[in-house]
Design a protein around this motif. Sequence first.
Motif, PDB file in Angstrom:
ATOM      1  N   VAL A  60      -1.401 -14.472  -2.107  1.00 19.21           N
ATOM      2  CA  VAL A  60      -0.568 -15.362  -2.916  1.00 19.21           C
ATOM      3  C   VAL A  60      -0.139 -16.519  -2.021  1.00 19.21           C
ATOM      4  N   PRO A  61       0.350 -17.631  -2.598  1.00 21.24           N
ATOM      5  CA  PRO A  61       0.837 -18.728  -1.760  1.00 21.24           C
ATOM      6  C   PRO A  61       1.847 -18.246  -0.727  1.00 21.24           C
ATOM      7  N   HIS A  62       1.741 -18.791   0.479  1.00 19.78           N
ATOM      8  CA  HIS A  62       2.574 -18.274   1.571  1.00 19.78           C
ATOM      9  C   HIS A  62       4.066 -18.438   1.275  1.00 19.78           C
ATOM     10  N   THR A  63       4.427 -19.517   0.603  1.00 14.65           N
ATOM     11  CA  THR A  63       5.832 -19.701   0.245  1.00 14.65           C
ATOM     12  C   THR A  63       6.330 -18.556  -0.627  1.00 14.65           C
ATOM     13  N   LEU A  64       5.486 -18.110  -1.551  1.00 10.77           N
ATOM     14  CA  LEU A  64       5.857 -17.008  -2.429  1.00 10.77           C
ATOM     15  C   LEU A  64       5.942 -15.700  -1.654  1.00 10.77           C
ATOM     16  N   SER A  65       4.999 -15.470  -0.757  1.00 10.29           N
ATOM     17  CA  SER A  65       5.018 -14.226   0.015  1.00 10.29           C
ATOM     18  C   SER A  65       6.251 -14.169   0.920  1.00 10.29           C
ATOM     19  N   VAL A  66       6.594 -15.315   1.533  1.00  4.94           N
ATOM     20  CA  VAL A  66       7.778 -15.342   2.402  1.00  4.94           C
ATOM     21  C   VAL A  66       9.046 -15.115   1.584  1.00  4.94           C
ATOM     22  N   LEU A  78      13.159   4.083  -3.923  1.00  8.22           N
ATOM     23  CA  LEU A  78      13.179   3.530  -2.568  1.00  8.22           C
ATOM     24  C   LEU A  78      11.883   3.790  -1.825  1.00  8.22           C
ATOM     25  N   ALA A  79      11.285   4.957  -2.009  1.00  7.71           N
ATOM     26  CA  ALA A  79      10.064   5.284  -1.267  1.00  7.71           C
ATOM     27  C   ALA A  79       8.955   4.251  -1.488  1.00  7.71           C
ATOM     28  N   PRO A  80       8.612   3.884  -2.733  1.00  3.38           N
ATOM     29  CA  PRO A  80       7.577   2.860  -2.889  1.00  3.38           C
ATOM     30  C   PRO A  80       8.040   1.465  -2.478  1.00  3.38           C
ATOM     31  N   LEU A  81       9.332   1.171  -2.616  1.00  5.66           N
ATOM     32  CA  LEU A  81       9.823  -0.136  -2.197  1.00  5.66           C
ATOM     33  C   LEU A  81       9.646  -0.326  -0.691  1.00  5.66           C
ATOM     34  N   VAL A  82       9.902   0.725   0.069  1.00  2.40           N
ATOM     35  CA  VAL A  82       9.699   0.657   1.519  1.00  2.40           C
ATOM     36  C   VAL A  82       8.213   0.722   1.844  1.00  2.40           C
ATOM     37  N   GLY A  83       7.526   1.701   1.258  1.00  4.08           N
ATOM     38  CA  GLY A  83       6.142   1.957   1.621  1.00  4.08           C
ATOM     39  C   GLY A  83       5.168   0.870   1.251  1.00  4.08           C
ATOM     40  N   GLU A  84       5.444   0.110   0.193  1.00  7.39           N
ATOM     41  CA  GLU A  84       4.520  -0.929  -0.256  1.00  7.39           C
ATOM     42  C   GLU A  84       5.088  -2.339  -0.136  1.00  7.39           C
ATOM     43  N   PHE A  85       6.323  -2.542  -0.579  1.00 14.53           N
ATOM     44  CA  PHE A  85       6.844  -3.896  -0.697  1.00 14.53           C
ATOM     45  C   PHE A  85       7.506  -4.394   0.585  1.00 14.53           C
ATOM     46  N   LEU A  86       8.335  -3.587   1.213  1.00 13.29           N
ATOM     47  CA  LEU A  86       8.936  -4.019   2.476  1.00 13.29           C
ATOM     48  C   LEU A  86       7.869  -4.212   3.543  1.00 13.29           C
ATOM     49  N   LEU A  87       6.862  -3.373   3.546  1.00 15.31           N
ATOM     50  CA  LEU A  87       5.755  -3.476   4.499  1.00 15.31           C
ATOM     51  C   LEU A  87       4.947  -4.753   4.312  1.00 15.31           C
ATOM     52  N   GLY A  88       4.952  -5.297   3.110  1.00 20.45           N
ATOM     53  CA  GLY A  88       4.156  -6.491   2.856  1.00 20.45           C
ATOM     54  C   GLY A  88       2.785  -6.192   2.310  1.00 20.45           C
ATOM     55  N   ASN A  89       2.564  -4.969   1.838  1.00 18.61           N
ATOM     56  CA  ASN A  89       1.294  -4.648   1.194  1.00 18.61           C
ATOM     57  C   ASN A  89       1.205  -5.249  -0.200  1.00 18.61           C
ATOM     58  N   GLN A  90       2.360  -5.434  -0.828  1.00 20.89           N
ATOM     59  CA  GLN A  90       2.409  -5.970  -2.195  1.00 20.89           C
ATOM     60  C   GLN A  90       3.357  -7.160  -2.238  1.00 20.89           C
ATOM     61  N   PRO A  91       2.972  -8.253  -2.904  1.00 20.80           N
ATOM     62  CA  PRO A  91       3.878  -9.393  -3.044  1.00 20.80           C
ATOM     63  C   PRO A  91       4.948  -9.124  -4.077  1.00 20.80           C
ATOM     64  N   VAL A  92       5.959  -9.952  -4.073  1.00 20.33           N
ATOM     65  CA  VAL A  92       7.077  -9.769  -4.992  1.00 20.33           C
ATOM     66  C   VAL A  92       6.619  -9.873  -6.442  1.00 20.33           C
ATOM     67  N   THR A  93       5.542 -10.585  -6.699  1.00 19.21           N
ATOM     68  CA  THR A  93       5.028 -10.722  -8.066  1.00 19.21           C
ATOM     69  C   THR A  93       4.517  -9.398  -8.624  1.00 19.21           C
ATOM     70  N   GLN A  94       4.281  -8.427  -7.753  1.00 17.10           N
ATOM     71  CA  GLN A  94       3.782  -7.129  -8.196  1.00 17.10           C
ATOM     72  C   GLN A  94       4.891  -6.093  -8.394  1.00 17.10           C
ATOM     73  N   LEU A  95       6.140  -6.543  -8.394  1.00 13.67           N
ATOM     74  CA  LEU A  95       7.242  -5.599  -8.587  1.00 13.67           C
ATOM     75  C   LEU A  95       7.113  -4.754  -9.857  1.00 13.67           C
ATOM     76  N   PRO A  96       6.596  -5.308 -10.969  1.00 14.17           N
ATOM     77  CA  PRO A  96       6.399  -4.436 -12.142  1.00 14.17           C
ATOM     78  C   PRO A  96       5.483  -3.253 -11.851  1.00 14.17           C
ATOM     79  N   GLY A  97       4.621  -3.396 -10.842  1.00 16.16           N
ATOM     80  CA  GLY A  97       3.740  -2.298 -10.475  1.00 16.16           C
ATOM     81  C   GLY A  97       4.462  -1.119  -9.853  1.00 16.16           C
TER      82      GLY A  97
END
Length: 342
Positions: free
Chosen positions: A298-304, A20-39
């Motif tokens: 990344v394309p805005h549609t993908l980021s949204v 949960l910590a990296p999911l909140v700290g990086e992905f929920l914040l919008g620092n990383q797109p969903v395509t970077q989930l393997p990261g």
Amino acid sequence: MRGEPLPKHRLRLAFGLFLLAPLVGEFLLGNQPVTQLPGLVLFAPLYGGGALLIREAARRAGRGWPTMIVLAAAYALVEEGPVDQMLWNPHYGGFDIGAAYAATHVPLLGTSVQLLQDVLAMHTVWSVCVPIALVETFARDRTRPWLGGVGLAVTALVFGAGAVFLGYAQAESEHFVASAGQFAGAGAAIVALIALAFAVGRRPGPRRDAPAPAPAAVGLAAFAVSSAYWARDLLPDEAVPAWVLVGTWCVLAAGAVVLFGRWARGRGWDARHRLALAGGALLTYAWVGFEHGWDMGVPHTLSVSGNVLFAGGALLLLALAARTVRRRAAARPRRGVPATAR
């Protein structure tokens, strides 16, 4: 099942916090797109390992939130100092951070005061404290350690390995290494914060006779205060002098500590209030993630789409946590005043 928590239950909580910590700290914040989930496998050792070590160190020592908050501030300096060196690298991540924060740069510190404030706010509140508070909602005894000696040692090794790996990778990709003096200064500050963490958490604060406000009021206040901090990004460039923003941050941070600390010592403060406090801050990251979506590369549609996924996940987590709190409240009668600051 009643009684003592099962070892598997505690391990699930620990693993949940680790993710949960990296999911909140990086992905929920919008620092990383969903395509970077393997990261996530790269972020989790640092973010998740750090949050888990902080939580376990405090709970093993019989300490509560004052200790965890200060340890989270130390973690913020670890991540953005020795590990990725963002505090000192003027061109970090390909951005002209030096120019963006130039107005509050202090040569003696070797960094910008405003950048330092941002680092402390983001990692102390969202990378560490919010995930801990949310996952502890599901614990049968939130003050009990989740890991044994072996688990704690493995977590420390994973955190250390993750920090070294990311630090080396950043130095190689950024072609930047801070000075020995900058590393030494950050190290001294980190050690001082760790020592302070166990000093301030030695005794719980006195309780107040006044009742704690309704959980909904706590959640709204947390959302308002944390949103006020991030609303700075919506201002036109140079609309407000940088040092005014620095002062505003200090007032906002001090006010939040005093207000929520006072409420937490009030009569009736319990799991509902703690969840509302963490949930209000979590929802702030949800809307900020949409605002950051324009800069993901990344394309805005993908980021949204990613923003919707992560914000939906945050709402689902809050709903599950709220259900857990309600079920436990209904399963046992209220007896006395629950512990507050822990």
